[in-house]
Design a protein around this motif. Structure first.
Motif, PDB file in Angstrom:
ATOM      1  N   GLU A 315       0.908  -1.365   0.040  1.00 28.90           N
ATOM      2  CA  GLU A 315      -0.039  -0.006   0.044  1.00 28.90           C
ATOM      3  C   GLU A 315       0.971   1.177  -0.041  1.00 28.90           C
ATOM      4  O   GLU A 315       0.295   2.382   0.268  1.00 28.90           O
ATOM      5  CB  GLU A 315      -0.970  -0.136   1.313  1.00 28.90           C
ATOM      6  CG  GLU A 315      -2.000  -0.993   1.096  1.00 28.90           C
ATOM      7  CD  GLU A 315      -2.983  -0.910   2.389  1.00 28.90           C
ATOM      8  OE1 GLU A 315      -3.802  -0.485   2.280  1.00 28.90           O
ATOM      9  OE2 GLU A 315      -2.632  -1.949   3.201  1.00 28.90           O
ATOM     10  N   VAL A 318      -0.685   4.188  -2.111  1.00 25.13           N
ATOM     11  CA  VAL A 318      -2.231   4.220  -1.724  1.00 25.13           C
ATOM     12  C   VAL A 318      -2.215   5.487  -0.737  1.00 25.13           C
ATOM     13  O   VAL A 318      -1.358   5.428   0.111  1.00 25.13           O
ATOM     14  CB  VAL A 318      -2.727   3.216  -0.826  1.00 25.13           C
ATOM     15  CG1 VAL A 318      -4.330   3.263  -0.662  1.00 25.13           C
ATOM     16  CG2 VAL A 318      -2.573   1.667  -1.743  1.00 25.13           C
ATOM     17  N   ALA A 320      -2.697   7.719   2.194  1.00 25.20           N
ATOM     18  CA  ALA A 320      -2.757   7.252   3.704  1.00 25.20           C
ATOM     19  C   ALA A 320      -3.910   7.076   4.356  1.00 25.20           C
ATOM     20  O   ALA A 320      -4.189   6.022   4.874  1.00 25.20           O
ATOM     21  CB  ALA A 320      -2.180   8.284   4.708  1.00 25.20           C
ATOM     22  N   LYS A 322      -6.674   6.009   2.986  1.00 23.35           N
ATOM     23  CA  LYS A 322      -7.247   4.677   2.524  1.00 23.35           C
ATOM     24  C   LYS A 322      -6.330   3.406   2.350  1.00 23.35           C
ATOM     25  O   LYS A 322      -6.908   2.407   2.079  1.00 23.35           O
ATOM     26  CB  LYS A 322      -7.450   5.203   0.586  1.00 23.35           C
ATOM     27  CG  LYS A 322      -8.243   6.118   0.331  1.00 23.35           C
ATOM     28  CD  LYS A 322      -8.353   6.239  -1.078  1.00 23.35           C
ATOM     29  CE  LYS A 322      -9.302   7.529  -1.717  1.00 23.35           C
ATOM     30  NZ  LYS A 322      -9.550   7.319  -3.094  1.00 23.35           N
ATOM     31  N   ARG A 323      -5.379   3.547   3.240  1.00 21.40           N
ATOM     32  CA  ARG A 323      -4.842   2.404   3.374  1.00 21.40           C
ATOM     33  C   ARG A 323      -5.273   1.392   4.290  1.00 21.40           C
ATOM     34  O   ARG A 323      -5.989   1.920   5.520  1.00 21.40           O
ATOM     35  CB  ARG A 323      -3.281   2.708   4.134  1.00 21.40           C
ATOM     36  CG  ARG A 323      -2.237   3.134   3.063  1.00 21.40           C
ATOM     37  CD  ARG A 323      -0.860   3.539   3.461  1.00 21.40           C
ATOM     38  NE  ARG A 323      -0.280   4.453   2.538  1.00 21.40           N
ATOM     39  CZ  ARG A 323       0.464   5.384   2.960  1.00 21.40           C
ATOM     40  NH1 ARG A 323       0.550   5.815   4.305  1.00 21.40           N
ATOM     41  NH2 ARG A 323       1.053   6.222   2.110  1.00 21.40           N
ATOM     42  N   TYR A 327       1.291   1.185   5.682  1.00 19.55           N
ATOM     43  CA  TYR A 327       2.406   1.791   4.512  1.00 19.55           C
ATOM     44  C   TYR A 327       3.430   0.612   4.073  1.00 19.55           C
ATOM     45  O   TYR A 327       3.508   0.387   2.844  1.00 19.55           O
ATOM     46  CB  TYR A 327       3.387   3.078   4.909  1.00 19.55           C
ATOM     47  CG  TYR A 327       4.130   3.531   4.026  1.00 19.55           C
ATOM     48  CD1 TYR A 327       4.008   4.414   2.816  1.00 19.55           C
ATOM     49  CD2 TYR A 327       5.802   3.415   3.833  1.00 19.55           C
ATOM     50  CE1 TYR A 327       4.810   4.856   1.977  1.00 19.55           C
ATOM     51  CE2 TYR A 327       6.674   3.851   2.990  1.00 19.55           C
ATOM     52  CZ  TYR A 327       6.091   4.534   1.875  1.00 19.55           C
ATOM     53  OH  TYR A 327       6.956   5.036   1.103  1.00 19.55           O
ATOM     54  N   ASP A 343       3.056  -3.251  10.347  1.00 21.46           N
ATOM     55  CA  ASP A 343       3.363  -2.180   9.643  1.00 21.46           C
ATOM     56  C   ASP A 343       4.815  -1.497  10.162  1.00 21.46           C
ATOM     57  O   ASP A 343       4.417  -1.108  11.310  1.00 21.46           O
ATOM     58  CB  ASP A 343       2.545  -1.059   9.446  1.00 21.46           C
ATOM     59  CG  ASP A 343       2.669   0.141   8.619  1.00 21.46           C
ATOM     60  OD1 ASP A 343       3.894  -0.081   8.026  1.00 21.46           O
ATOM     61  OD2 ASP A 343       2.324   1.274   8.691  1.00 21.46           O
TER      62      ASP A 343
END
Length: 406
Positions: A315, A318, A320, A322-323, A327, A343
């Protein structure tokens, strides 16, 4: 056709990737590095350094804490006592591959490379090509920026579209890298330092590049992919080195006829599969490992879902808000199952490995996962020379994990 359960296929795949072996009791050596490479065949490179560079992590996942200099010396130095083992080229993506595999990747078996887009520049500017090669011959290993300075400029670089507004000098360097005229002699940080392939690679590798056919290259690369995957569909095998579909299908058929691959039917797999005849079936898989997004066990996301029932997407790109999971998310492998994900961020200034989110899989034993994951995170922090592990209270696994790391 042999029929195979999904569990057997999973254990074969894990064994092929080296996860059936216990980690060394002592500090891993060059011999351990070579054993891992004989299985997985390549280490993918990636510029993201939020936790650890991608090419270092697969070895940690399989061997535990080791000296990163093992990889550095294997890839970017050469001596009589310790000859260069690895060279950079486009394999799955940008990767470190065994020197003996470099000619196969130039055979014509792979899909056409993106650097072909720069052919027009090289053809309309032959003098620029000659000048770049002259500078590299004199100064190499040398970065594109230093080449531009030596040539008294390479044209202004636009600032928009970060990372891809290369000067013509850089584009021609990448074209020559793709064509095999240049390779990476060394690296400074993550900057590629170009050198002439003839000065980096042994004569036998250079000679074979000129003699190996596309058909032969495809057969050998598919066989290597089958060794690394254990059991796989034809698209799985093709994806490992990003081969041309027609070449891959022909190679699979020829390897079946030669007895190298055995057709199998795996329970729950929609497509036909192939097992390397030397792939073993471990009785059980034990142990734990954190897997970076570019680990060859999981980089083909459809295969990961098929084998582990684990839906995984990276992601990074993507936005932030919408994650879903974070990350730079590491799946956690425990006793042969993917049971959670974290993460991770290495905060080097603070000396902390930060768990920015932690999630368990629906059927996982959260208590046990938290204990085992906490221990592995401590091990990773020690390897990265970080003093502590801190857990942000985000995700269903975070509360138990926070207790575990204490």
């Amino acid at each position: 056709m042999q029929k195979m359960s999904a569990d057997v296929a999973r254990r074969i795949a894990l064994g092929a990737q080296g996860f059936a072996d216990a980690r060394p009791d002592s500090a891993p050596t060059r011999r351990h590095l070579q054993k891992v490479l004989s299985r997985i065949r390549l280490l993918q490179l990636d510029s993201v350094n939020v936790a650890v560079r991608a090419h270092y992590m697969p070895l940690f996942s399989r061997l535990g804490a080791y000296a990163p200099s093992l990889v550095d010396s294997a890839a970017w130095s050469h001596s009589v006592r310790k000859p260069r083992l690895l060279v950079e080229y486009w394999a799955h993506e940008a990767s470190l591959v065994p020197v003996e595999d470099w000619p196969l990747l130039h055979s014509g078996a792979k899909r056409p490379g993106w650097w072909k887009n720069y052919t027009a520049i090289a053809e309309r500017s032959p003098q620029l090509v000659d000048d770049i090669l002259a500078v590299v011959k004199e100064l190499g290993p040398v970065g594109a920026g230093a080449i531009e300075k030596a040539l008294a400029g390479g044209g202004p670089r636009a600032k928009e579209h970060w990372g891809w507004n290369w000067s013509e000098v850089k584009k021609v360097c990448e074209y020559l890298f793709g064509e095999g005229v240049l390779t990476t002699g060394s690296r400074r940080g993550f900057e590629r330092l170009y050198d002439l392939s003839e000065r980096v690679l042994p004569p036998e590798a250079l000679a074979r590049r000129l003699s190996v056919s596309a058909e032969e290259g495809a057969r050998e690369l598919v066989a290597r992919a089958a060794t690394a995957l254990g059991v796989a569909t034809e698209p799985d095998l093709r994806d490992y080195y990003r081969l041309q579909p027609g070449r891959s299908r022909q190679a699979v058929a020829e390897l079946v006829e030669a007895g190298v691959l055995e057709p199998v039917e795996v329970q729950g797999w929609a497509a036909p599969a192939y097992r390397h005849v030397e792939a073993r079936v471990p009785r059980r898989i034990t142990g734990r490992a954190l897997l970076c997004p570019f680990d060859p066990l999981i980089w083909e996301r459809a295969r990961t879902e098929r084998i582990f029932d684990f839906f995984y997407r990276i992601e990074i790109y993507v936005p932030a808000p919408k994650r879903v999971h974070g990350y730079y998310v590491f799946p956690f492998l425990l006793d042969g199952e993917l049971v959670g994900r974290v993460d991770l961020k290495a905060d080097r200034a603070a000396g902390v490995l930060r768990v920015q989110a932690a999630y368990s899989e629906p059927t996982a034993d959260v208590g046990r996962v938290a204990v085992e994951l906490a221990a592995e995170l401590r091990h990773m922090a020690d390897w990265l020379e970080l003093d502590d592990v801190e857990v942000v209270p985000k995700g269903d696994l975070a509360p138990a994990l926070k207790v575990g790391v204490r």
